[in-house]
Design a protein around this motif. Structure first.
Motif, PDB file in Angstrom:
ATOM      1  N   SER A  66      36.298  42.324  47.459  1.00  0.00           N
ATOM      2  CA  SER A  66      36.393  41.186  48.376  1.00  0.00           C
ATOM      3  C   SER A  66      35.061  41.008  49.084  1.00  0.00           C
ATOM      4  N   ASP A  67      35.029  40.036  49.977  1.00  0.00           N
ATOM      5  CA  ASP A  67      33.816  39.837  50.780  1.00  0.00           C
ATOM      6  C   ASP A  67      33.966  40.467  52.174  1.00  0.00           C
ATOM      7  N   VAL A  89      33.207  55.612  46.767  1.00  0.00           N
ATOM      8  CA  VAL A  89      33.474  54.359  47.463  1.00  0.00           C
ATOM      9  C   VAL A  89      32.322  53.414  47.140  1.00  0.00           C
ATOM     10  N   GLY A  90      32.625  52.129  47.017  1.00  0.00           N
ATOM     11  CA  GLY A  90      31.565  51.175  46.711  1.00  0.00           C
ATOM     12  C   GLY A  90      32.132  49.791  46.466  1.00  0.00           C
ATOM     13  N   ASN A  91      31.307  48.946  45.866  1.00  0.00           N
ATOM     14  CA  ASN A  91      31.727  47.592  45.532  1.00  0.00           C
ATOM     15  C   ASN A  91      32.242  47.546  44.096  1.00  0.00           C
ATOM     16  N   ALA A  92      33.193  46.662  43.867  1.00  0.00           N
ATOM     17  CA  ALA A  92      33.726  46.464  42.526  1.00  0.00           C
ATOM     18  C   ALA A  92      32.646  45.827  41.652  1.00  0.00           C
ATOM     19  N   PRO A  93      32.757  45.981  40.340  1.00  0.00           N
ATOM     20  CA  PRO A  93      31.773  45.360  39.454  1.00  0.00           C
ATOM     21  C   PRO A  93      31.766  43.832  39.629  1.00  0.00           C
ATOM     22  N   THR A  97      38.040  40.191  39.941  1.00  0.00           N
ATOM     23  CA  THR A  97      38.893  39.393  40.825  1.00  0.00           C
ATOM     24  C   THR A  97      40.156  40.182  41.143  1.00  0.00           C
ATOM     25  N   VAL A  98      40.309  40.513  42.411  1.00  0.00           N
ATOM     26  CA  VAL A  98      41.490  41.236  42.885  1.00  0.00           C
ATOM     27  C   VAL A  98      41.922  40.557  44.178  1.00  0.00           C
ATOM     28  N   PHE A  99      43.182  40.115  44.237  1.00  0.00           N
ATOM     29  CA  PHE A  99      43.657  39.454  45.448  1.00  0.00           C
ATOM     30  C   PHE A  99      44.219  40.466  46.444  1.00  0.00           C
TER      31      PHE A  99
END
Length: 168
Positions: A66-67, A89-93, A97-99
């Motif tokens: 997400s942002d 822990v980190g940012n998704a690739p 898209t995950v709601f």
């Protein structure tokens, strides 16, 4: 022994001590710092049929899809507060898209996956992708808020490897 010989002998001994001190100091100053041993995040452990997998047996890695700044870190901390081991822990690739929340796994029947999924809430689901980090991989989206009260343990129905946090 006359005083001149005593003075020269004293100066010679002091000079040798000075040279030894400088040599030892230079050696200590130019040697590399001792390296801290890299500890493992988790240890693959085989669980057998009939065993129960609980929070202390599972490492969770969380990635932010997400942002919302810090969502992955807060979620991993919440898992830690529940007794789970801390994975990555980190940012998704890019392009993910995950709601709400997803658990990326090749084996949705894995008891560790079931346990983690139960803590993410009813809107969370498994997604057939290779895990990204150690242990169970969780992707959280912008609609995810917090963990819910889930299962305390899951029974193992067939032998499986679980990424167990190391004991300290």
């Amino acid at each position: 022994m006359n005083t001149h010989v005593k003075a020269l002998l004293t100066l010679a001994v002091l000079a040798v001590l000075l040279i030894l001190g400088i040599t030892w100091g230079w050696s200590a100053m130019t040697s590399p710092f001792p390296q801290k041993a890299k500890s493992e995040i988790c240890v693959p452990t085989t669980m057998h049929r009939g065993d129960r997998v609980a929070a202390p047996d599972v490492t969770v890695s969380v990635y932010n899809a997400s942002d919302r700044v810090g969502l992955a870190e807060r979620t991993r901390s919440a898992f830690e507060d529940e007794g789970f081991g801390a994975g990555s822990v980190g940012n998704a690739p890019k392009g993910t898209t995950v709601f709400y929340a997803q658990v990326w796994t090749r084996d949705p029947q894995d008891p560790a996956v079931k346990l983690v999924l139960s803590r993410l809430g009813p809107q969370a689901h498994t997604f057939p992708r290779d895990p990204r980090g150690p242990g169970v991989t969780v992707m959280v989206g912008s609609q995810f808020d917090k963990l819910v009260a889930g299962k305390s343990s899951v029974k193992v129905t067939a032998s499986v490897q679980v990424c167990v946090p190391p004991t300290t």
